[in-house]
Write a protein that holds these residues in place. Structure first.
Motif, PDB file in Angstrom:
ATOM      1  N   GLY A 382      33.239  37.157  48.158  1.00  0.00           N
ATOM      2  CA  GLY A 382      34.847  38.525  47.835  1.00  0.00           C
ATOM      3  C   GLY A 382      35.897  37.561  47.720  1.00  0.00           C
ATOM      4  N   LEU A 383      36.632  38.531  46.847  1.00  0.00           N
ATOM      5  CA  LEU A 383      38.380  38.315  46.770  1.00  0.00           C
ATOM      6  C   LEU A 383      39.396  39.582  46.494  1.00  0.00           C
ATOM      7  N   ILE A 384      39.544  39.290  47.973  1.00  0.00           N
ATOM      8  CA  ILE A 384      41.219  40.366  47.749  1.00  0.00           C
ATOM      9  C   ILE A 384      41.998  40.159  46.773  1.00  0.00           C
ATOM     10  N   VAL A 385      42.575  40.829  45.567  1.00  0.00           N
ATOM     11  CA  VAL A 385      43.741  39.687  44.809  1.00  0.00           C
ATOM     12  C   VAL A 385      44.571  40.838  44.576  1.00  0.00           C
ATOM     13  N   THR A 386      46.078  40.332  45.594  1.00  0.00           N
ATOM     14  CA  THR A 386      47.346  41.403  45.256  1.00  0.00           C
ATOM     15  C   THR A 386      47.997  40.743  44.696  1.00  0.00           C
ATOM     16  N   ASN A 387      48.493  41.483  43.689  1.00  0.00           N
ATOM     17  CA  ASN A 387      50.164  41.597  43.141  1.00  0.00           C
ATOM     18  C   ASN A 387      50.905  41.443  44.149  1.00  0.00           C
ATOM     19  N   PHE A 388      51.852  39.850  44.366  1.00  0.00           N
ATOM     20  CA  PHE A 388      52.436  39.890  45.082  1.00  0.00           C
ATOM     21  C   PHE A 388      54.285  39.776  44.558  1.00  0.00           C
ATOM     22  N   THR A 389      54.591  40.638  44.447  1.00  0.00           N
ATOM     23  CA  THR A 389      55.763  40.832  43.787  1.00  0.00           C
ATOM     24  C   THR A 389      56.685  42.444  44.302  1.00  0.00           C
ATOM     25  N   ASP A 390      57.492  42.229  44.825  1.00  0.00           N
ATOM     26  CA  ASP A 390      57.975  43.512  45.467  1.00  0.00           C
ATOM     27  C   ASP A 390      57.989  44.312  44.834  1.00  0.00           C
ATOM     28  N   PRO A 391      56.633  45.600  44.880  1.00  0.00           N
ATOM     29  CA  PRO A 391      56.885  46.810  44.200  1.00  0.00           C
ATOM     30  C   PRO A 391      58.062  47.432  43.231  1.00  0.00           C
ATOM     31  N   ILE A 392      59.409  47.139  44.071  1.00  0.00           N
ATOM     32  CA  ILE A 392      60.484  48.131  43.712  1.00  0.00           C
ATOM     33  C   ILE A 392      60.910  47.375  42.870  1.00  0.00           C
ATOM     34  N   TYR A 393      60.778  46.512  42.115  1.00  0.00           N
ATOM     35  CA  TYR A 393      60.637  45.314  40.707  1.00  0.00           C
ATOM     36  C   TYR A 393      59.452  45.848  39.864  1.00  0.00           C
ATOM     37  N   GLN A 394      59.055  46.588  39.856  1.00  0.00           N
ATOM     38  CA  GLN A 394      58.255  47.643  38.746  1.00  0.00           C
ATOM     39  C   GLN A 394      57.484  46.121  37.967  1.00  0.00           C
ATOM     40  N   LEU A 395      57.029  45.067  38.431  1.00  0.00           N
ATOM     41  CA  LEU A 395      56.084  43.919  37.210  1.00  0.00           C
ATOM     42  C   LEU A 395      54.790  44.133  37.740  1.00  0.00           C
ATOM     43  N   LYS A 396      54.346  43.996  36.559  1.00  0.00           N
ATOM     44  CA  LYS A 396      52.436  43.993  36.739  1.00  0.00           C
ATOM     45  C   LYS A 396      52.489  43.029  36.254  1.00  0.00           C
ATOM     46  N   ASP A 397      50.962  42.715  37.222  1.00  0.00           N
ATOM     47  CA  ASP A 397      51.065  41.483  37.099  1.00  0.00           C
ATOM     48  C   ASP A 397      49.012  41.445  36.234  1.00  0.00           C
ATOM     49  N   THR A 398      48.949  40.281  35.706  1.00  0.00           N
ATOM     50  CA  THR A 398      47.770  40.149  34.233  1.00  0.00           C
ATOM     51  C   THR A 398      47.746  38.461  35.617  1.00  0.00           C
ATOM     52  N   VAL A 399      46.025  39.308  35.585  1.00  0.00           N
ATOM     53  CA  VAL A 399      45.212  37.761  36.382  1.00  0.00           C
ATOM     54  C   VAL A 399      43.805  37.734  36.165  1.00  0.00           C
ATOM     55  N   SER A 400      44.005  36.041  35.352  1.00  0.00           N
ATOM     56  CA  SER A 400      43.364  35.253  34.583  1.00  0.00           C
ATOM     57  C   SER A 400      42.132  34.670  35.185  1.00  0.00           C
ATOM     58  N   PHE A 401      40.664  35.074  35.384  1.00  0.00           N
ATOM     59  CA  PHE A 401      39.589  34.064  36.829  1.00  0.00           C
ATOM     60  C   PHE A 401      38.927  34.010  35.138  1.00  0.00           C
ATOM     61  N   SER A 402      38.578  32.436  35.463  1.00  0.00           N
ATOM     62  CA  SER A 402      38.016  31.579  34.790  1.00  0.00           C
ATOM     63  C   SER A 402      36.566  30.933  36.399  1.00  0.00           C
ATOM     64  N   PHE A 403      35.476  31.976  36.361  1.00  0.00           N
ATOM     65  CA  PHE A 403      34.564  32.014  37.060  1.00  0.00           C
ATOM     66  C   PHE A 403      33.835  30.671  37.005  1.00  0.00           C
ATOM     67  N   GLN A 404      33.022  29.602  37.796  1.00  0.00           N
ATOM     68  CA  GLN A 404      32.489  29.114  37.371  1.00  0.00           C
ATOM     69  C   GLN A 404      30.692  28.955  36.981  1.00  0.00           C
ATOM     70  N   ASP A 405      29.986  30.244  37.649  1.00  0.00           N
ATOM     71  CA  ASP A 405      29.009  31.145  37.258  1.00  0.00           C
ATOM     72  C   ASP A 405      28.479  32.285  37.618  1.00  0.00           C
ATOM     73  N   ALA A 406      29.935  32.976  36.187  1.00  0.00           N
ATOM     74  CA  ALA A 406      29.587  34.559  36.622  1.00  0.00           C
ATOM     75  C   ALA A 406      29.008  35.290  35.140  1.00  0.00           C
ATOM     76  N   ASN A 407      28.275  36.508  34.752  1.00  0.00           N
ATOM     77  CA  ASN A 407      28.537  37.183  33.800  1.00  0.00           C
ATOM     78  C   ASN A 407      29.062  39.193  34.002  1.00  0.00           C
ATOM     79  N   ARG A 408      29.270  39.378  35.607  1.00  0.00           N
ATOM     80  CA  ARG A 408      28.914  40.596  35.435  1.00  0.00           C
ATOM     81  C   ARG A 408      30.465  40.164  36.892  1.00  0.00           C
ATOM     82  N   ALA A 409      31.532  41.317  37.172  1.00  0.00           N
ATOM     83  CA  ALA A 409      32.308  41.685  37.749  1.00  0.00           C
ATOM     84  C   ALA A 409      32.144  42.905  38.773  1.00  0.00           C
TER      85      ALA A 409
END
Length: 445
Positions: A382-409
């Motif tokens: 299980g992964l808690i994934v957080t956009n760690f930029t100060d929200p005051i600056y309104q930056l979006k974060d596109t997170v890319s996962f490359s799993f070892q063996d998964a077909n669903r999340a």
């Protein structure tokens, strides 16, 4: 109230029929088995500084989604009718009470030990023996623990101490390291507490200094030490959330500034959090709070943001709490690295013993990203994934996962479960400012 359930089971669900398989173009409904977790655990969500002493004001606190209220002798003197009325209000609305003993920092002189037995009040769940003691006070803390052990011998009462975030060895200004403070606390104080053990502290990270919005440099360093000691001691990790402002700490102006704190702390495995403050403080220079301090049943904007977030967390807290924390992985953002290949986030550099990789694969982000790694009883990641930029600056974060063996999340986002199709082990999710998610990669046959 949480519903009891059996151990982790697999429930047959119609994912596509419910429209929950995101990113998949299949038209026909299919049935797949996804993990289900018993709804028998809940996040402790507290408030510091009690409401105005009416049943309606306590009901408003409950309606915000609080599970606990800190009660000390500030607004109603200990032993008075008004004090006991607060406990009855908690019982009537379904809040648990955490009783403070009016000892904080090094102010124990002339503060008598309260040996009244509060176990006769069903709402009373914990005794907060001390708030932020320096090391020099640890022997006094232990004396009070021993007194409480006599009062509550054979009774179900949790004793805990909220620890000093500045690692004071002695007041007024003798400091030590986080590790030294934690070592001495665990050896001298925590070891004397029977039953459930809690590590708790308060770091209020959203600052405005010298005309700049900044994040406290001590936040992640302290979180990493506390998380590791909590795991070592088998203790629940609790944190306070900044919902107030003062001369250095900025006014909370958005929902995102709360989620940013909460999901960042969840990446370190917290099992509870409390708002400081619930009621706007009467202390000079303090602002914020969830409700006004002088007008009954008058919420601030923070109240409504917190209410929404609490419901979000409570929708999946039983899933999150079914996982054990293993560590945290900091990931510098590709946007920053493109501008400066030597870029390093200074807060990430302070994390003690960070992970260098995840068990389930690799992750990258366009902005700085913080990832907490967890395992459930059956070894699922299980992964808690957080956009760690100060929200005051309104930056979006596109997170890319490359799993070892998964077909669903299986992803919990804003409290809702969504099933994402993972093609060729790849998944991409864009996080809004201040947003966090809980991701469980799956292999469905």
């Amino acid at each position: 109230m949480k519903k009891a359930g059996k151990l982790t089971a697999l429930l047959l669900v119609a994912a596509l029929a419910a429209g929950s398989l995101a990113g998949c173009g299949a038209a026909d409904p299919v049935k797949e088995e996804y993990p289900e977790y018993p709804d028998d655990k809940e996040m402790w969500i507290g408030g510091w500084d009690v409401p105005i002493n009416t049943l309606e004001d306590y009901q408003m606190a409950k309606d915000m989604g609080l599970t606990h209220m800190f009660i000390d002798g500030v607004f109603a003197a200990r032993g008075t009718d008004g004090y006991f009325e607060q406990l009855k209000h908690c019982e009537e609305v379904g809040l648990k009470a955490i009783l403070g003993m009016d000892t904080s920092l090094d102010n124990s002189q002339n503060v008598p030990v309260d040996t009244y037995d509060y176990s006769g009040y069903p709402a009373v769940d914990m005794i907060n023996l001390w708030d932020e003691p320096p090391i020099q006070q640890f022997p006094d803390v232990v004396e009070r623990i021993n007194a409480m052990k006599e009062v509550y011998a054979g009774k179900d009462m949790t004793l805990y101490v909220n620890m000093d975030p500045f690692n004071c060895a002695a007041q007024p200004s003798t400091l030590t390291t986080t590790e030294d403070y934690l070592n001495k606390f665990c050896d001298q104080v925590l070891s004397q507490i029977p039953g459930r053990k809690i590590l708790s502290t308060d770091i209020y990270p959203l600052l405005y200094t010298r005309g700049q919005y900044v994040i406290s440099s001590m936040w992640l360093e302290h979180m990493s030490h506390y998380a590791q000691y909590a795991r070592r001691e088998g203790a629940d990790f609790h944190m306070f959330i900044q919902s107030y402002s003062d001369v250095d700490r900025r006014e909370i102006t958005s929902r995102e500034e709360l989620t940013f704190q909460i999901y960042t702390d969840m990446a370190f495995g917290i099992k509870g959090f409390s708002y400081f403050t619930y009621r706007k403080s009467f202390l000079g220079g303090f602002g914020g709070g969830c409700v006004e301090n002088d007008v009954s049943c008058t919420p601030t904007p923070v109240y409504y943001w917190a209410q929404e977030i609490n419901r979000e967390i409570q929708n999946f807290d039983h899933v999150y709490l079914a996982f054990d924390w293993e560590g945290v992985l900091p990931v510098e953002g590709s946007n920053q690295l493109a501008q400066d290949p030597t870029y390093r986030n200074n807060l990430f550099a302070g994390i003690a013993n960070p992970l260098t990789e995840l068990d389930c694969g690799t992750v990258s982000g366009t902005e700085d990203t913080l990832i907490g790694q967890f395992k459930d009883a059956e070894g699922r990641d299980g992964l808690i994934v957080t956009n760690f930029t100060d929200p005051i600056y309104q930056l979006k974060d596109t997170v890319s996962f490359s799993f070892q063996d998964a077909n669903r999340a299986m992803v919990y986002r804003r409290g809702e479960r969504k099933i994402y199709e993972v093609k060729d082990n790849q998944l991409e999710i864009t996080l809004s400012p201040g947003e966090g998610i809980f991701v469980i990669p799956l292999k469905i046959n």
